[in-house]
Scaffold this active site. Structure first.
Site, PDB file in Angstrom:
ATOM      1  N   ALA A  14       0.741  -1.130   0.348  1.00 20.33           N
ATOM      2  CA  ALA A  14       0.178  -0.149  -0.068  1.00 20.33           C
ATOM      3  C   ALA A  14       0.890   1.702   0.063  1.00 20.33           C
ATOM      4  O   ALA A  14       2.282   1.470   0.639  1.00 20.33           O
ATOM      5  CB  ALA A  14      -0.699   0.153   1.362  1.00 20.33           C
TER       6      ALA A  14
ATOM      7  N   GLY B 149       0.738  -5.124   1.174  1.00 16.09           N
ATOM      8  CA  GLY B 149      -0.370  -5.100   0.308  1.00 16.09           C
ATOM      9  C   GLY B 149      -0.566  -5.811  -1.065  1.00 16.09           C
ATOM     10  O   GLY B 149      -1.346  -6.362  -1.987  1.00 16.09           O
TER      11      GLY B 149
ATOM     12  N   GLU C  93       4.930  -5.139   7.386  1.00 14.30           N
ATOM     13  CA  GLU C  93       4.129  -3.620   7.463  1.00 14.30           C
ATOM     14  C   GLU C  93       5.417  -3.626   9.115  1.00 14.30           C
ATOM     15  O   GLU C  93       4.805  -2.017   9.703  1.00 14.30           O
ATOM     16  CB  GLU C  93       3.062  -3.823   8.152  1.00 14.30           C
TER      17      GLU C  93
ATOM     18  N   GLU D 140      -0.350  -9.347  -0.813  1.00 12.93           N
ATOM     19  CA  GLU D 140      -1.652  -9.203  -0.253  1.00 12.93           C
ATOM     20  C   GLU D 140      -2.999  -9.349  -1.344  1.00 12.93           C
ATOM     21  O   GLU D 140      -3.743 -10.484  -1.480  1.00 12.93           O
ATOM     22  CB  GLU D 140      -2.291  -8.264   0.488  1.00 12.93           C
TER      23      GLU D 140
HETATM   24  N1  CAA Z   1       4.367   3.117  -0.699  1.00 15.30           N
HETATM   25  C1  CAA Z   1       4.814   4.603  -1.542  1.00 15.30           C
HETATM   26  N2  CAA Z   1       6.437   4.491  -2.505  1.00 15.30           N
HETATM   27  C2  CAA Z   1       6.740   3.288  -2.807  1.00 15.30           C
HETATM   28  C3  CAA Z   1       6.034   2.505  -1.403  1.00 15.30           C
HETATM   29  C4  CAA Z   1       5.620   2.400  -1.169  1.00 15.30           C
HETATM   30  N3  CAA Z   1       5.004   1.283  -0.699  1.00 15.30           N
HETATM   31  N4  CAA Z   1       6.855   1.239  -2.068  1.00 15.30           N
HETATM   32  C5  CAA Z   1       8.013   1.761  -2.576  1.00 15.30           C
HETATM   33  N5  CAA Z   1       8.470   3.237  -2.803  1.00 15.30           N
HETATM   34  C6  CAA Z   1       8.955   3.858  -3.356  1.00 15.30           C
HETATM   35  C7  CAA Z   1       9.716   4.526  -3.257  1.00 15.30           C
HETATM   36  O1  CAA Z   1       9.348   5.609  -1.571  1.00 15.30           O
HETATM   37  C8  CAA Z   1      10.099   5.035  -3.490  1.00 15.30           C
HETATM   38  O2  CAA Z   1       9.902   6.332  -4.302  1.00 15.30           O
HETATM   39  P1  CAA Z   1      11.455   7.998  -3.905  1.00 15.30           P
HETATM   40  O3  CAA Z   1      12.298   7.537  -5.563  1.00 15.30           O
HETATM   41  O4  CAA Z   1       9.819   9.183  -4.861  1.00 15.30           O
HETATM   42  O5  CAA Z   1      11.671   8.118  -3.114  1.00 15.30           O
HETATM   43  C9  CAA Z   1      10.802   4.523  -5.282  1.00 15.30           C
HETATM   44  O6  CAA Z   1       9.579   3.676  -4.591  1.00 15.30           O
HETATM   45  C10 CAA Z   1      11.643   2.896  -4.519  1.00 15.30           C
HETATM   46  O7  CAA Z   1      11.423   2.766  -3.957  1.00 15.30           O
HETATM   47  P2  CAA Z   1      12.911   2.637  -3.221  1.00 15.30           P
HETATM   48  O8  CAA Z   1      13.856   3.666  -3.256  1.00 15.30           O
HETATM   49  O9  CAA Z   1      13.223   2.928  -1.863  1.00 15.30           O
HETATM   50  O10 CAA Z   1      14.019   0.690  -3.894  1.00 15.30           O
HETATM   51  P3  CAA Z   1      14.425   0.257  -2.902  1.00 15.30           P
HETATM   52  O11 CAA Z   1      14.883  -0.821  -4.293  1.00 15.30           O
HETATM   53  O12 CAA Z   1      15.675   0.748  -2.603  1.00 15.30           O
HETATM   54  O13 CAA Z   1      13.744  -0.852  -2.154  1.00 15.30           O
HETATM   55  C11 CAA Z   1      11.783  -1.958  -1.267  1.00 15.30           C
HETATM   56  C12 CAA Z   1      12.378  -1.182  -2.184  1.00 15.30           C
HETATM   57  C13 CAA Z   1      12.477  -2.596  -0.740  1.00 15.30           C
HETATM   58  C14 CAA Z   1      11.430  -2.654  -1.887  1.00 15.30           C
HETATM   59  C15 CAA Z   1      11.657  -0.834  -0.747  1.00 15.30           C
HETATM   60  O14 CAA Z   1      10.991   0.492  -1.312  1.00 15.30           O
HETATM   61  C16 CAA Z   1      10.664  -0.545   0.238  1.00 15.30           C
HETATM   62  O15 CAA Z   1      10.797  -1.067   1.367  1.00 15.30           O
HETATM   63  N6  CAA Z   1       9.335  -0.567  -0.187  1.00 15.30           N
HETATM   64  C17 CAA Z   1       8.622  -0.536   1.398  1.00 15.30           C
HETATM   65  C18 CAA Z   1       7.642  -1.835   1.498  1.00 15.30           C
HETATM   66  C19 CAA Z   1       6.679  -1.661   2.777  1.00 15.30           C
HETATM   67  O16 CAA Z   1       7.066  -1.381   4.017  1.00 15.30           O
HETATM   68  N7  CAA Z   1       5.418  -2.447   2.522  1.00 15.30           N
HETATM   69  C20 CAA Z   1       4.020  -2.442   3.220  1.00 15.30           C
HETATM   70  C21 CAA Z   1       3.474  -1.314   2.698  1.00 15.30           C
HETATM   71  S1  CAA Z   1       2.474  -0.844   3.749  1.00 15.30           S
HETATM   72  C22 CAA Z   1       0.816  -2.286   3.543  1.00 15.30           C
HETATM   73  O17 CAA Z   1       1.133  -2.502   2.735  1.00 15.30           O
HETATM   74  C23 CAA Z   1      -0.780  -2.205   4.425  1.00 15.30           C
HETATM   75  C24 CAA Z   1      -1.334  -3.323   3.991  1.00 15.30           C
HETATM   76  O18 CAA Z   1      -1.214  -4.064   4.743  1.00 15.30           O
HETATM   77  C25 CAA Z   1      -2.042  -2.727   2.846  1.00 15.30           C
END
Ligand code: CAA
Length: 257
Positions: A65, A108, A131, A111
């Site tokens: 998400a 998400g 998360e 999921e």
């Molecule tokens: N939401 C918003 N933006 C996101 C995102 C997310 N879940 N995941 C990645 N992005 C964005 C980053 O902010 C970045 O944007 P900018 O270039 O504008 O900064 C871009 O995508 C590329 O991401 P990274 O630079 O972080 O890429 P990376 O290769 O270094 O890392 C990753 C990849 C490990 C997937 C890392 O992006 C990450 O940890 N993402 C979040 C994963 C996460 O926590 N997901 C759970 C979300 S909460 C949820 O899903 C609740 C639910 O149950 C539905």
């Protein structure tokens, strides 16, 4: 639509839906999920479509998400927005959905893949419910579907530590149907879709419904439900066609009637 592309699959009866927000690793914001819901509803109503393949890109199926969209929300905002109710519509899709997953399927994204009926993964796929690392927990089915898919021990580990598993581990654990080299994952998903699309769409729909019922009910209720669906299929032409084709030693031509 801005974040969803319905692409020609170049295969009969198959629709290919692509999550298209590559700059954010296909993070699932409200608009994207709304578009996905609408696209799936339209495809579910289209008789020319029998199976849907849902994919992202090589780097990400979806990284969860949209954290940026949620970061400053209050509990009441979240309740009012009720973003995950959009996901219920996806679950209601009657036609089979195959997730073709490469790269990140996180939060998400994991999921969403689990809400689909089958998962074909590339060797580079990574699945996780991270998360916990951002101070929350899965909210779109992760605690329930992951536990059912991989068992309590691994689900607990993934959800409490936030650690990812790779495609091979996901295969061993029963989360995905198959793992193939990255250049083949979409093709493999489309092939699987073709083998399903060749069957009776009515039987496919009712079989999907019955399998899903097994997760929601007792065994005796599930068996009762299955039997009713089985008998109901004898009302359609596809059952006559399928059985007569067997007896006449020819390929059946299912019309979904
Ligand atoms: N939401 C918003 N933006 C996101 C995102 C997310 N879940 N995941 C990645 N992005 C964005 C980053 O902010 C970045 O944007 P900018 O270039 O504008 O900064 C871009 O995508 C590329 O991401 P990274 O630079 O972080 O890429 P990376 O290769 O270094 O890392 C990753 C990849 C490990 C997937 C890392 O992006 C990450 O940890 N993402 C979040 C994963 C996460 O926590 N997901 C759970 C979300 S909460 C949820 O899903 C609740 C639910 O149950 C539905």
């Amino acid at each position: 639509m801005e974040y969803i592309i319905v692409e020609p699959a170049h295969r009969k009866f198959i629709a290919l839906v692509r999550l298209n927000r590559p700059d954010a690793l296909n993070a699932l914001n409200l608009q994207l999920m709304g578009e996905l819901r609408d696209a799936l509803k339209e495809l579910d109503d289209n008789d020319e479509v029998r199976v849907i393949v849902l994919t992202g890109n090589e780097k990400a199926f979806a990284a969860g998400a949209d954290i940026k969209q949620m970061a400053d929300k209050t509990a009441i905002d979240m309740l009012k927005i009720d973003q995950f109710s959009t996901w219920d519509q996806i679950k209601k899709t009657k036609k089979p959905i195959i997730a073709a997953v490469s790269g990140f399927a996180l939060g998400g994204g994991c999921e969403l893949a689990m809400t689909c009926d089958m998962i074909v993964a590339s060797e580079t796929a990574q699945f996780g419910q991270p998360e916990i690392k951002i101070g929350v927990m899965p909210g779109a089915g992760g605690t329930q579907r992951l536990s059912r898919a991989v068992g309590k021990a691994l689900a607990m580990e993934m959800i409490l530590s936030g650690n990812f598993i790779n495609a091979e581990r996901a295969l061993q654990a029963g989360l995905v149907n198959r793992v193939v080299p990255v250049e083949l994952y979409l093709d493999e998903a489309l092939k699987l879709a073709e083998s399903i699309a060749a069957q009776s769409p009515l039987a496919t729909m009712m079989a999907k419904e019955a399998v899903n019922k097994s997760y929601e009910t007792s065994l005796s209720e599930g068996l009762f439900f299955e039997r009713k669906n089985y008998y109901l299929l004898f009302a359609g032409q596809d059952q006559k066609e399928g059985m007569n084709a067997f007896i006449e030693k020819r390929r059946p031509e299912f019309k979904g009637e």
